[in-house]
Write a protein that holds these residues in place. Structure first.
Motif, short mmCIF file in Angstrom:
data_model
loop_
_atom_site.label_atom_id
_atom_site.label_comp_id
_atom_site.label_asym_id
_atom_site.label_seq_id
_atom_site.Cartn_x
_atom_site.Cartn_y
_atom_site.Cartn_z
N ALA A 36 0.94 -1.15 0.00
CA ALA A 36 -0.17 0.11 0.14
C ALA A 36 0.89 1.29 0.06
O ALA A 36 1.78 1.30 0.77
N ASP A 40 -1.90 6.15 -3.67
CA ASP A 40 -2.96 5.34 -4.18
C ASP A 40 -4.30 5.85 -3.95
O ASP A 40 -5.42 5.67 -4.55
N LEU A 177 -0.01 -5.96 -0.41
CA LEU A 177 -1.71 -5.70 -0.65
C LEU A 177 -2.21 -6.51 -1.64
O LEU A 177 -1.72 -6.83 -2.68
N PRO A 179 -5.13 -7.13 -4.51
CA PRO A 179 -5.94 -6.29 -5.28
C PRO A 179 -7.29 -6.07 -4.66
O PRO A 179 -8.06 -4.94 -4.86
N TYR A 182 -7.74 -3.73 -1.92
CA TYR A 182 -7.53 -2.32 -2.47
C TYR A 182 -8.62 -1.72 -2.97
O TYR A 182 -9.20 -0.57 -2.64
N TYR A 183 -9.15 -2.40 -4.08
CA TYR A 183 -10.64 -1.97 -4.49
C TYR A 183 -11.63 -1.66 -3.71
O TYR A 183 -12.20 -0.41 -3.90
N TYR A 185 -11.50 -1.16 -0.36
CA TYR A 185 -11.02 0.06 0.52
C TYR A 185 -11.09 1.31 -0.45
O TYR A 185 -11.76 2.12 0.20
N LEU A 186 -10.64 1.45 -1.75
CA LEU A 186 -10.95 2.23 -2.42
C LEU A 186 -12.25 3.03 -2.62
O LEU A 186 -12.70 4.05 -2.56
N TYR A 226 -4.75 2.95 5.56
CA TYR A 226 -4.14 2.50 4.28
C TYR A 226 -2.75 3.10 4.12
O TYR A 226 -1.66 2.26 3.72
N ASN A 229 -0.50 0.79 6.22
CA ASN A 229 -0.66 -0.37 5.95
C ASN A 229 -1.32 -1.34 7.03
O ASN A 229 -1.10 -2.39 7.32
N LEU A 231 -4.42 -1.96 6.93
CA LEU A 231 -5.58 -2.57 6.01
C LEU A 231 -6.24 -3.71 6.69
O LEU A 231 -7.46 -3.85 6.49
N SER A 235 -10.00 -2.98 7.47
CA SER A 235 -11.10 -3.67 6.70
C SER A 235 -12.23 -4.35 7.69
O SER A 235 -13.39 -4.41 7.52
#
Length: 395
Positions: A36, A40, A177, A179, A182-183, A185-186, A226, A229, A231, A235
């Motif tokens: 991360a 980003d 991380l 993928p 990440y998506y 979270y975004l 994020y 790191n 996450l 989450s």
């Protein structure tokens, strides 16, 4: 430029964001492993704007037709007669004047007290959102929270830290991380940024300030977790919050359609899930692991204290909303059905209970006259005269 470079160097100090003996260099992508990076999260800004557009399209082509299909009916509202004096007071001084000021305004406009009170009630109703708007907003949030919760659950279901939160700190911060994470979270960050963008246009409730605080704390938590790191634990926080939110929005939707039994059932389920996730799981699993297990094998650092302070602010908001829910539950147990949302601003009828008894009596030159009562001397009543001179009537 040099000032910005100095600030950036200070802001991204490793001792602020990472545990001792860790560096940003160790978190650079290498050997096919992706980590991360704070930059980003910049992708959340255009995605938030895209969500605002998607929301407009959803409410227009999904929410509106669905509201008509389910029988949502807006209350008929009577427009107020134009009155420059009352309108100026409404916009500059306040939307609900006290009775002495109401009597003075009635005298100034040549209206009865009842007519003035009715004007303000109708004017307040004009600014209140209609049921269709409320339904469309609730349907959009329901769709997002539902997809977000089950999407996040599918991403985390096979992860060890979902079932054992202590695993969030395994090899931290050297955690690659994934993928999908990440998506997700975004998407969550973009959604809360979009809520802040549309906040001035959304239905305002009595907990408006708490909602703003919640959105800001959530955005800061997502960005900070994020960037550091964090996450895994971040989450879990997101998933716990999404677990009850879609139930709340579903209950609102059925409330606006007057399907009382479905609304009551959903409210009971929502309350149980909310209390369990926010008042049981959150403090015993999330707060416990961030306060104690996170520093079992490492020393505390600035990020440790900052992250836990934000989590405590969230917990205080959970307690605040739990009190509101308990009030509604008590009302439900007493009356056998759900009353209005205690956070909502209820539309007033022309015969609202708050109307003063003397408001039903006519004002002549600003004075109230009861049948058989002798008129008061002077071109104005003593009451209106004293009010006009800035005095309040004796009680």
């Amino acid at each position: 430029m040099r000032m910005w470079s100095s600030f950036s160097e200070w802001f991204w100090q490793e001792r602020l964001w990472l545990p001792p003996n860790n560096s940003w260099a160790a978190l650079e992508d290498r050997d096919g492993l992706v980590y991360a990076h704070p930059r980003d999260m910049l992708a959340a800004l255009p995605l938030a704007l895209a969500l605002v557009v998607m929301r407009f399209i959803f409410e227009r082509f999904v929410g509106m037709p669905l509201s008509r299909l389910l029988g949502v009916r807006n209350h008929a509202r009577r427009l107020v007669k134009p009155n420059a004096t009352l309108e100026k007071y409404f916009l500059t001084e306040g939307w609900k004047p006290k009775e002495p000021q109401m009597a003075l305004l009635a005298a100034q406009c040549g209206l009865t007290l009842q007519q003035t009170q009715r004007w303000f009630r109708r004017r307040r109703n004009q600014d209140r959102p209609c049921l269709t708007k409320k339904f469309c907003e609730a349907s959009w949030r329901f769709a997002f929270y539902l997809c977000s919760f089950f999407g996040g659950l599918s991403i985390l279901y096979h992860e060890s830290w979902l079932w054992t939160p202590a695993m969030c700190w395994d090899s931290y911060p050297n955690q690659p991380l994934k993928p999908a994470l990440y998506y997700w979270y975004l998407l969550e960050l973009s959604f809360y940024v979009s809520l802040l963008i549309t906040l001035p246009f959304d239905v305002k409730r009595k907990d408006f300030k708490e909602q703003v605080a919640h959105h800001f704390v959530t955005i800061i938590l997502i960005v900070f977790s994020y960037s550091s790191n964090l996450l895994r634990i971040g989450s879990l926080v997101l998933l716990l919050h999404d677990a009850s939110d879609y139930l709340l929005e579903a209950g609102k939707m059925f409330n606006y359609t007057n399907r009382r039994k479905v609304c009551d059932a959903l409210f009971i389920i929502f309350s149980l899930v909310f209390f369990y996730t926010r008042l049981v799981l959150f403090p015993t699993k999330i707060l416990y692991t961030t306060y104690y297990e996170s520093i079992a094998e490492r020393s505390p650092f600035f990020g440790y204290y900052f992250f836990n302070v934000l989590l405590m602010v969230l917990q205080l908001l959970h307690v605040f909303w739990s009190c509101l829910i308990l009030r509604m539950l008590c009302s439900f147990l007493k009356k056998g059905r759900m009353e209005k949302d205690v956070r909502s601003d209820v539309e007033e009828s022309d015969s609202s209970d708050g109307e003063a008894d003397q408001g039903h009596l006519p004002l002549k030159n600003g004075a109230t006259h009861r049948p058989g009562a002798a008129p008061m001397d002077g071109p104005r009543s003593r009451l209106a005269g004293r009010l006009a001179n800035g005095h309040t009537p004796a009680t």
